[in-house]
Design a protein around this motif. Structure first.
Motif, short mmCIF file in Angstrom:
data_model
loop_
_atom_site.label_atom_id
_atom_site.label_comp_id
_atom_site.label_asym_id
_atom_site.label_seq_id
_atom_site.Cartn_x
_atom_site.Cartn_y
_atom_site.Cartn_z
N TRP A 251 19.83 23.24 6.07
CA TRP A 251 20.32 23.18 4.54
C TRP A 251 21.65 23.65 4.55
O TRP A 251 22.25 24.32 5.38
CB TRP A 251 19.37 24.50 4.15
N VAL A 252 22.24 23.39 3.37
CA VAL A 252 23.44 23.69 2.93
C VAL A 252 23.49 23.76 1.43
O VAL A 252 22.72 23.15 0.63
CB VAL A 252 24.41 22.44 3.26
N ILE A 253 24.41 24.54 0.98
CA ILE A 253 24.88 24.84 -0.46
C ILE A 253 26.43 24.36 -0.91
O ILE A 253 27.15 24.68 -0.26
CB ILE A 253 24.72 26.47 -0.80
N GLY A 254 26.21 23.24 -2.05
CA GLY A 254 27.64 22.82 -2.37
C GLY A 254 28.08 23.63 -3.30
O GLY A 254 27.70 24.87 -3.65
N VAL A 255 29.31 23.10 -3.75
CA VAL A 255 30.18 23.97 -4.58
C VAL A 255 30.99 22.99 -5.62
O VAL A 255 31.07 21.81 -5.41
CB VAL A 255 31.31 24.50 -3.81
N ASP A 256 31.31 23.76 -6.70
CA ASP A 256 32.29 23.14 -7.70
C ASP A 256 31.17 22.26 -8.62
O ASP A 256 31.13 22.16 -9.85
CB ASP A 256 33.40 22.65 -7.42
N ARG A 257 30.90 21.08 -8.01
CA ARG A 257 30.00 20.01 -8.67
C ARG A 257 28.60 20.08 -7.98
O ARG A 257 28.31 20.64 -6.99
CB ARG A 257 30.53 18.55 -8.59
N ASP A 258 27.45 19.54 -8.53
CA ASP A 258 26.49 19.27 -7.91
C ASP A 258 26.54 18.20 -6.98
O ASP A 258 26.60 17.06 -7.06
CB ASP A 258 25.29 18.83 -9.18
N GLN A 259 26.42 18.89 -5.85
CA GLN A 259 26.79 18.12 -4.69
C GLN A 259 25.52 17.40 -3.95
O GLN A 259 25.63 16.97 -2.49
CB GLN A 259 27.57 18.68 -3.41
N ASN A 260 24.24 17.43 -4.39
CA ASN A 260 22.90 16.88 -3.90
C ASN A 260 22.90 15.55 -3.72
O ASN A 260 22.42 15.01 -2.38
CB ASN A 260 21.93 17.27 -4.87
N ASP A 261 23.89 14.84 -4.44
CA ASP A 261 23.86 13.34 -4.28
C ASP A 261 24.52 13.09 -2.75
O ASP A 261 24.26 11.90 -2.21
CB ASP A 261 24.57 12.69 -5.22
N LEU A 262 25.27 13.78 -2.24
CA LEU A 262 25.92 13.68 -1.12
C LEU A 262 24.73 13.63 0.25
O LEU A 262 25.12 13.24 1.24
CB LEU A 262 26.95 14.69 -0.76
N ALA A 263 23.92 14.57 0.10
CA ALA A 263 22.83 14.79 1.03
C ALA A 263 21.43 15.21 0.56
O ALA A 263 21.22 16.37 0.43
CB ALA A 263 23.09 15.87 1.93
N PRO A 264 20.97 14.32 -0.28
CA PRO A 264 19.80 14.76 -1.16
C PRO A 264 18.49 15.69 -0.56
O PRO A 264 18.13 16.54 -1.27
CB PRO A 264 19.08 13.53 -1.69
N ASP A 265 18.37 15.56 0.80
CA ASP A 265 17.36 16.27 1.34
C ASP A 265 17.98 17.71 2.08
O ASP A 265 17.11 18.40 2.56
CB ASP A 265 16.77 15.51 2.47
N ASN A 266 19.30 17.70 1.95
CA ASN A 266 19.80 18.92 2.59
C ASN A 266 20.63 19.96 1.81
O ASN A 266 20.76 21.22 2.00
CB ASN A 266 20.72 18.46 3.78
N VAL A 267 21.23 19.28 0.75
CA VAL A 267 21.83 20.25 -0.34
C VAL A 267 20.75 20.95 -1.13
O VAL A 267 20.24 20.12 -2.22
CB VAL A 267 22.88 19.37 -1.06
N ILE A 268 20.56 22.06 -1.06
CA ILE A 268 19.25 22.79 -1.80
C ILE A 268 19.88 22.95 -3.18
O ILE A 268 19.12 23.22 -4.05
CB ILE A 268 18.76 23.77 -0.93
N THR A 269 21.15 23.50 -3.54
CA THR A 269 21.52 23.78 -4.56
C THR A 269 23.01 23.78 -4.35
O THR A 269 23.43 23.46 -3.45
CB THR A 269 21.05 25.22 -5.22
N SER A 270 23.80 24.08 -5.60
CA SER A 270 25.07 24.10 -5.61
C SER A 270 25.60 24.97 -6.67
O SER A 270 25.09 25.25 -7.57
CB SER A 270 25.84 22.62 -6.00
N ALA A 271 26.82 25.90 -6.27
CA ALA A 271 27.34 26.88 -7.31
C ALA A 271 28.40 26.09 -7.94
O ALA A 271 29.26 25.79 -7.51
CB ALA A 271 28.06 27.87 -6.80
N VAL A 272 27.82 25.66 -9.36
CA VAL A 272 28.55 24.78 -9.96
C VAL A 272 29.83 25.37 -11.08
O VAL A 272 29.46 26.15 -11.62
CB VAL A 272 27.65 23.89 -11.07
N LYS A 273 30.92 24.92 -10.79
CA LYS A 273 31.93 25.52 -11.69
C LYS A 273 32.25 24.35 -12.75
O LYS A 273 33.06 23.46 -12.06
CB LYS A 273 33.15 26.06 -10.54
N ARG A 274 32.28 24.66 -13.81
CA ARG A 274 32.61 23.68 -14.67
C ARG A 274 33.91 23.12 -15.15
O ARG A 274 34.44 23.51 -16.34
CB ARG A 274 31.46 23.80 -15.96
N VAL A 275 34.67 23.09 -14.13
CA VAL A 275 36.03 22.64 -14.25
C VAL A 275 36.25 21.39 -15.33
O VAL A 275 36.99 21.13 -16.41
CB VAL A 275 36.92 22.33 -13.09
#
Length: 349
Positions: A251-275
Motif C-alpha cells: 500500500w502507498v498513499i499519494g500526494v497533491d493529486r488523486d494518484q490512484n490511477d497510477l496503481a489502482p490496487d495500491n494507492v489507497i488514498t492521496s492527500a490532495v492539494k488543490r493547486v
C-alpha cells in the motif's frame, strides 16, 4: 504590513468551482519559448514556470497546469508554461515570460522564491504569483503568495494509515527536509498517532523532487523492513515509491493529486492539494479586475483547498471513512488543530 486574506473570504471565492478529471500537457514545449495555447487576441495571458519536476510529474506541477487549462476552457484565458530542468533555469524562464507580455506569471514551488522576488523587483509593473511561499512582511505589491494547510489532509491520510496498517510499521518519504514538506510530515504523524498509538513511522528524505529511482529505492528498503504503508510527499520522486508498491503489492498513499490511477490496487488514498483550484481562482479574480498583490492566500479544508482523494472509497473500508469524515469536520470546526511543525507536534505529547 503583512496582509492575509481571511478564511471567510476564501470560502466564498473557492465556492465558484470544483475541478474534475485530469488533463494532459500540450505535446510541444520548446525550451526557449512557453508552450502557449492561444484564444482571443484581447484575452488575458497567464503563464507558469514549473519547478524541476516538470509539467507531467503526475503531481504538483501537473495540478497547476490543469488549473490553467480550466482557466482557458472556462474563462477564455491564453495560457502557457515553461519547464525548468534545473534550479538555474528559473530566472531566465521568468525573463522569457516577461518578454512574452503575460498579464500574470506564476512560479510553481517554494524553490522559485528568490527568482520571483528578484523578477518582481526588476519589473514592478509585472504581476507575479507563487505557490508555496510567503514573503511575510516583505511581500511586494506585485506578488501574490499562495500557501496550503498540507498538514490537514496529511492528518486524514495518517488516520487511514493508522487504521489500516497490519504491521504497525508505516513509512513517510519526503522530497526535502523543508517547511512545506514538514507540514505533510507532521500532520501525517499526528494522524497516525491519533488512530493507532502503537504504530511507528519511518521518516526518510530523498533530497530531490525529480528522482523517481531514488524514491523507489527508499520505498523498497522500507517495505523490506516490514513497512506496509508508505505516504510520499516527494513530487516526481514519489512516483518511484508508487512503482515499488505496485511491484511488491503493498500500500502507498499519494500526494497533491488523486494518484490512484497510477496503481489502482495500491494507492489507497492521496492527500490532495488543490493547486489547480488556486490557479483557476486567481485567474478568475484577475479577469474580474482583482489582484491581491502583497498578500498571501491560505487554503485549508475549510476553504476547499485540500482534502483526501475522491477514490479513497475504493480501497478504504466504510467504517474507516466514516471515522475520517468525522475527524475532518472537527478540523473544519476548529475542534482539532493539526500540527504543521515539529514544535507543534511535540506539544501534543
Amino acid at each position: 504590513m503583512k496582509k492575509r486574506i481571511t478564511a471567510l473570504f476564501l470560502a466564498s471565492i473557492m465556492g465558484i468551482m470544483t475541478l474534475a478529471g485530469c488533463s494532459s500537457a500540450p505535446a510541444e514545449t520548446p525550451a526557449e519559448e512557453p508552450a502557449a495555447e492561444e484564444t482571443a487576441a484581447e484575452s488575458l495571458k497567464i503563464s507558469m514556470v514549473t519547478d524541476v519536476g516538470g509539467v507531467k510529474d503526475q503531481s504538483f506541477n501537473q495540478s497547476a497546469w490543469e488549473g490553467l487549462e480550466k482557466a482557458k476552457a472556462d474563462l477564455g484565458i491564453e495560457i502557457g508554461y515553461i519547464e525548468s530542468k534545473q534550479d538555474a533555469d528559473y530566472e531566465p524562464n521568468l525573463e522569457t515570460l516577461v518578454d512574452g507580455e503575460n498579464d500574470l506569471i506564476w512560479g510553481v514551488g517554494f524553490k522559485m522564491a528568490d527568482a520571483i522576488l528578484a523578477a518582481a523587483g526588476n519589473y514592478p509593473e509585472q504581476k507575479y504569483a507563487i505557490i508555496d511561499n510567503d514573503y511575510a512582511d516583505a511581500t511586494p505589491d506585485n506578488v501574490l503568495g499562495v500557501l496550503f494547510k498540507e498538514e490537514e489532509p496529511s492528518y486524514l491520510v495518517g488516520l487511514i494509515a493508522g487504521k489500516m496498517t497490519q504491521s504497525n510499521k508505516i513509512g513517510f518519504i519526503g522530497g526535502m527536509d523543508v517547511p512545506v514538506i514538514n507540514r505533510f510530515r507532521f500532520g501525517f504523524l499526528a494522524g497516525v498517532k491519533a488512530a493507532n498509538p502503537d504504530a511507528v513511522v519511518d521518516v526518510q528524505f530523498v533530497n530531490a523532487f525529480n528522482d523517481p529511482a531514488k524514491g523507489k529505492a527508499v520505498a523498497n528498503q522500507m517495505y523490506a523492513s516490514g513497512v506496509d504503508i508508505i505516504f510520499h510527499a516527494a513530487g516526481d520522486s514519489g512516483n518511484g515509491a508508487i512503482e515499488a508498491a505496485k511491484e511488491q503489492n503493498k500500500w502507498v498513499i499519494g500526494v497533491d493529486r488523486d494518484q490512484n490511477d497510477l496503481a489502482p490496487d495500491n494507492v489507497i488514498t492521496s492527500a490532495v492539494k488543490r493547486v489547480d483550484n488556486a490557479m483557476f481562482n486567481v485567474a478568475k479574480e484577475l479577469k474580474d479586475g482583482n489582484f491581491a498583490g502583497g498578500t498571501t492566500i491560505v487554503f485549508g479544508l475549510a476553504e476547499g483547498g485540500v482534502d483526501i482523494a475522491p477514490t479513497t472509497s475504493k480501497n478504504v473500508p466504510a467504517d474507516i471513512l466514516e471515522f475520517v469524515e468525522a475527524e475532518k469536520q472537527k478540523i473544519i470546526n476548529k475542534e482539532i488543530t493539526v500540527p504543521g511543525t515539529e514544535e507543534a507536534f511535540n506539544s501534543m505529547n
